[in-house]
Each structure stands twice: as C-alpha cells, then as structure tokens.
Scaffold this motif. Structure first.
Motif, mmCIF file in Angstrom:
data_model
loop_
_atom_site.group_PDB
_atom_site.id
_atom_site.type_symbol
_atom_site.label_atom_id
_atom_site.label_comp_id
_atom_site.label_asym_id
_atom_site.label_seq_id
_atom_site.Cartn_x
_atom_site.Cartn_y
_atom_site.Cartn_z
ATOM 1 N N ARG A 33 -6.500 6.082 -4.701
ATOM 2 C CA ARG A 33 -5.213 5.395 -4.610
ATOM 3 C C ARG A 33 -5.069 4.530 -3.362
ATOM 4 N NH1 ARG A 33 0.344 8.622 -5.992
ATOM 5 N NH2 ARG A 33 0.543 7.781 -8.078
ATOM 6 N N PHE A 34 -5.465 5.041 -2.204
ATOM 7 C CA PHE A 34 -5.284 4.271 -0.978
ATOM 8 C C PHE A 34 -6.050 2.955 -0.996
ATOM 9 C CE2 PHE A 34 -3.912 8.348 1.253
ATOM 10 C CZ PHE A 34 -2.570 8.001 1.209
ATOM 11 N N MET A 37 -4.206 0.656 -3.357
ATOM 12 C CA MET A 37 -2.975 0.147 -2.755
ATOM 13 C C MET A 37 -3.287 -0.992 -1.788
ATOM 14 S SD MET A 37 -0.953 3.750 -2.106
ATOM 15 C CE MET A 37 0.308 3.031 -1.080
ATOM 16 N N VAL A 42 -0.158 -3.359 -1.343
ATOM 17 C CA VAL A 42 0.932 -2.408 -1.154
ATOM 18 C C VAL A 42 0.754 -1.762 0.215
ATOM 19 C CG1 VAL A 42 1.998 -0.289 -2.005
ATOM 20 C CG2 VAL A 42 1.067 -1.961 -3.635
ATOM 21 N N ARG A 43 1.782 -1.891 1.031
ATOM 22 C CA ARG A 43 1.720 -1.289 2.370
ATOM 23 C C ARG A 43 2.433 0.051 2.342
ATOM 24 N NH1 ARG A 43 4.011 -5.860 5.791
ATOM 25 N NH2 ARG A 43 4.895 -4.037 6.813
ATOM 26 N N PHE A 44 1.673 1.101 2.548
ATOM 27 C CA PHE A 44 2.176 2.471 2.519
ATOM 28 C C PHE A 44 3.350 2.649 3.482
ATOM 29 C CE2 PHE A 44 1.754 7.050 3.674
ATOM 30 C CZ PHE A 44 1.957 7.583 2.413
ATOM 31 N N LEU A 47 6.897 1.619 2.012
ATOM 32 C CA LEU A 47 7.418 2.203 0.776
ATOM 33 C C LEU A 47 8.579 3.144 1.095
ATOM 34 C CD1 LEU A 47 4.100 3.057 -1.099
ATOM 35 C CD2 LEU A 47 5.601 1.092 -1.438
ATOM 36 N N THR A 50 10.024 5.388 -3.556
ATOM 37 C CA THR A 50 9.284 5.054 -4.773
ATOM 38 C C THR A 50 8.860 6.325 -5.495
ATOM 39 O OG1 THR A 50 7.193 4.968 -3.592
ATOM 40 C CG2 THR A 50 8.434 2.902 -3.774
ATOM 41 N N ALA A 55 4.105 3.176 -8.903
ATOM 42 C CA ALA A 55 2.668 3.009 -8.670
ATOM 43 C C ALA A 55 1.962 2.570 -9.949
ATOM 44 C CB ALA A 55 2.057 4.306 -8.143
ATOM 45 N N ALA A 58 2.217 -1.106 -10.070
ATOM 46 C CA ALA A 58 1.579 -1.861 -8.979
ATOM 47 C C ALA A 58 0.070 -1.707 -8.910
ATOM 48 C CB ALA A 58 2.185 -1.436 -7.641
ATOM 49 N N LEU A 59 -0.455 -0.605 -9.441
ATOM 50 C CA LEU A 59 -1.879 -0.319 -9.280
ATOM 51 C C LEU A 59 -2.610 -0.363 -10.615
ATOM 52 C CD1 LEU A 59 -1.577 2.694 -6.806
ATOM 53 C CD2 LEU A 59 -1.941 0.283 -6.265
ATOM 54 N N GLN A 64 -4.792 5.093 -11.262
ATOM 55 C CA GLN A 64 -3.707 6.037 -11.500
ATOM 56 C C GLN A 64 -4.127 7.248 -12.333
ATOM 57 O OE1 GLN A 64 -1.697 5.370 -9.076
ATOM 58 N NE2 GLN A 64 0.028 5.772 -10.421
#
Length: 147
Positions: A33-34, A37, A42-44, A47, A50, A55, A58-59, A64
């Motif tokens: 996932r990281f 992202m 996507v900046r953790f 967020l 959420t 996710a 977005a991913l 996923q």
C-alpha cells in the motif's frame, strides 16, 4: 504456579499459526500500500478521516487486494478463535477437532494467497465456503461437547 511446558491443548497451534498469518498479511498490505500511495501521489501525512473505500478509489485494485484480505482475516476467523478456545477449555481440542482446525487454517491461507494475487472471485468464494463448512463442523463438535 507454573504451567508445565506441554500442558496446552493442541488446537491452540493452528490458532497461533492463523494469528501469525494475519500479521504476515498486515505486513504484506503495508509493503504494497505505501508504495502504491506514493506512486498515486497520495500523501499519508495529509489524509484526514479517510476509510478503505477512499483507498479503493485512489489506488490500483491489486494494491488493495492484500488490504481487503487482511480485513477478511479479522472478521470470520474471530469465530474460529472463539470456538477453538471452547475446545481448548473443554478438553476437546484434540484429534478430529485439531485436524479440522488445521484444515480451516489451510483454507484461510489459500484464500489469502488467492485473493492477494489472482483474486478470481469464484475460486475465492469456494475457498471461503469450504472454510465456513469446516468452521461449522468445529462449532457443531463444540456444541456436542458443551451440551
């Protein structure tokens, strides 16, 4: 008073293995996932509030699949843990019940590997259904023991 080293119920072994597998899936989820992202921008750190469905939008789906499976491993297996505890406490966590517990764990691991890699739903369903039947057998056996 110390408990002798080998005075545990054998049904606790498949329980411990499934917990370890669940944690392995958590690590696989994070390791997948990281980077996904980061690639999706996507900046953790930004967020807020959420949820999993966000996710999913977005991913990439394959990123996923591991997260979805991790969620599945903290759903139905909680019943497995409880019924194995019943068997352990009742002294029936041996023999056929241990074999059923290992079969349940095998089906859940196969389900995880399938969902995390190929994820063809029809096969995944059959693996889930088979594990559910085994869980039903373990539960029926526990009911016979405690009643």
């Amino acid at each position: 008073m110390a408990v002798p080293l080998h005075s545990f119920s054998p049904i606790l072994q498949p329980v411990a293995v499934l917990v370890a597998w669940t944690l392995a899936m958590l690590v696989w989820t994070l390791a997948t996932r990281f980077p996904a992202m980061a690639k999706a921008g996507v900046r953790f750190s930004t967020l807020v509030g959420t949820k999993g469905a966000d996710a999913d939008r977005a991913l990439p789906a394959q990123a996923q699949w591991k997260a979805h499976n991790y969620n599945h491993l903290v759903e139905q297996p909680t019943l497995f843990y409880a019924i194995c505890a019943v068997h352990a406490l009742a002294g029936s966590g041996i023999g056929v019940n241990v074999a059923l517990a290992w079969l349940y764990v095998a089906f859940r691991i196969a389900h995880s590997l399938w969902q995390a890699t190929v994820n063809r739903v029809s096969v995944r369903f059959y693996l889930f259904f088979a594990s559910s039947l085994v869980l039903g057998a373990l539960t029926f056996s526990a009911l016979l023991v405690v009643f």
